[in-house]
Design a protein around this motif. Structure first.
Motif, PDB file in Angstrom:
ATOM      1  N   GLU A  89       1.053  -1.173   0.100  1.00  0.00           N
ATOM      2  CA  GLU A  89      -0.018   0.045   0.116  1.00  0.00           C
ATOM      3  C   GLU A  89       0.860   1.207   0.163  1.00  0.00           C
ATOM      4  N   ASP A  90       2.022   1.116   0.836  1.00  0.00           N
ATOM      5  CA  ASP A  90       2.934   2.520   0.710  1.00  0.00           C
ATOM      6  C   ASP A  90       3.488   2.545  -0.617  1.00  0.00           C
ATOM      7  N   ILE A  91       3.780   1.499  -1.363  1.00  0.00           N
ATOM      8  CA  ILE A  91       4.241   1.663  -2.834  1.00  0.00           C
ATOM      9  C   ILE A  91       3.267   2.172  -3.610  1.00  0.00           C
ATOM     10  N   ARG A  92       1.832   1.781  -3.547  1.00  0.00           N
ATOM     11  CA  ARG A  92       0.836   1.894  -4.501  1.00  0.00           C
ATOM     12  C   ARG A  92       0.366   3.634  -4.092  1.00  0.00           C
ATOM     13  N   LEU A  93       0.663   3.981  -3.159  1.00  0.00           N
ATOM     14  CA  LEU A  93       0.094   5.306  -2.663  1.00  0.00           C
ATOM     15  C   LEU A  93       1.326   6.352  -2.668  1.00  0.00           C
ATOM     16  N   ALA A  94       2.457   5.991  -3.026  1.00  0.00           N
ATOM     17  CA  ALA A  94       3.643   6.882  -3.166  1.00  0.00           C
ATOM     18  C   ALA A  94       3.552   7.790  -4.484  1.00  0.00           C
ATOM     19  N   VAL A 113      13.644   1.343  14.287  1.00  0.00           N
ATOM     20  CA  VAL A 113      14.569   1.298  13.077  1.00  0.00           C
ATOM     21  C   VAL A 113      14.045   2.092  12.055  1.00  0.00           C
ATOM     22  N   ALA A 114      15.003   3.226  11.585  1.00  0.00           N
ATOM     23  CA  ALA A 114      14.334   4.284  10.493  1.00  0.00           C
ATOM     24  C   ALA A 114      15.155   3.919   9.316  1.00  0.00           C
ATOM     25  N   ARG A 115      14.507   3.839   8.269  1.00  0.00           N
ATOM     26  CA  ARG A 115      14.934   3.483   6.724  1.00  0.00           C
ATOM     27  C   ARG A 115      14.491   4.646   6.002  1.00  0.00           C
ATOM     28  N   ALA A 116      15.066   5.046   4.951  1.00  0.00           N
ATOM     29  CA  ALA A 116      14.445   5.699   3.941  1.00  0.00           C
ATOM     30  C   ALA A 116      14.638   5.212   2.532  1.00  0.00           C
ATOM     31  N   PHE A 117      13.390   5.619   1.628  1.00  0.00           N
ATOM     32  CA  PHE A 117      13.381   5.005   0.267  1.00  0.00           C
ATOM     33  C   PHE A 117      12.975   5.934  -0.703  1.00  0.00           C
ATOM     34  N   ARG A 118      13.249   5.711  -1.994  1.00  0.00           N
ATOM     35  CA  ARG A 118      12.753   6.740  -2.860  1.00  0.00           C
ATOM     36  C   ARG A 118      11.650   5.552  -3.728  1.00  0.00           C
ATOM     37  N   ILE A 119      10.651   6.160  -3.907  1.00  0.00           N
ATOM     38  CA  ILE A 119       9.578   5.221  -4.513  1.00  0.00           C
ATOM     39  C   ILE A 119       8.966   5.932  -5.646  1.00  0.00           C
ATOM     40  N   SER A 120       9.026   5.478  -6.944  1.00  0.00           N
ATOM     41  CA  SER A 120       8.673   5.995  -7.982  1.00  0.00           C
ATOM     42  C   SER A 120       8.037   4.855  -8.957  1.00  0.00           C
TER      43      SER A 120
END
Length: 133
Positions: A89-94, A113-120
């Motif tokens: 859902e995070d990917i679909r709504l990014a 735990v914190a992590r960062a991503f670019r989603i496109s």
């Protein structure tokens, strides 16, 4: 690369702990790759599996960022019981281009735990996260 001041990350962790077991969310503003400000939002879905930001709060945050000469660098949210990785859902709504997605996992509440991503366009790429100070 996304650089976040330690005090900003500590504030996100505190927000996530206070909001537990629901997901919390917000925006981060700054310049270049360095976060300078945090804008906590209300999760209007009040869910432990997804979030929706209050549109009025979003508008006010974007306006405040512009007034401060900042741009939106990241959208953040917590995963109260799952890993710090985007859900389907995070990917679909990014849908916001050119921002990082910071996910804070409270799967182990004593060691968030914190992590960062670019989603496109459905693609997820990890982003190096640097905690400054």
């Amino acid at each position: 690369m996304l650089e976040i001041p330690r005090e900003v990350l500590v504030a996100v962790i505190a927000q996530a702990q206070e909001g537990f077991p629901l997901e919390v969310c917000g925006l981060m503003g700054g310049t270049g790759n360095r976060v300078a400000s945090r804008y906590p939002m209300t999760n209007t879905d009040a869910s432990n599996e997804h979030f929706m930001m209050d549109p009025k709060e979003q508008f006010a945050a974007v306006k405040a960022m512009r007034a401060a000469g900042e741009e939106m660098l990241a959208i953040y949210h917590s995963h109260p019981e799952s890993p710090a990785h985007p859900s389907l859902e995070d990917i679909r709504l990014a849908l916001t281009p050119n921002v990082c997605h910071l996910i804070l996992s409270l799967e182990n509440r004593e060691e968030p735990v914190a992590r960062a991503f670019r989603i496109s366009a459905g693609n997820v790429e990890p982003v190096e996260l640097i905690i400054a100070g």
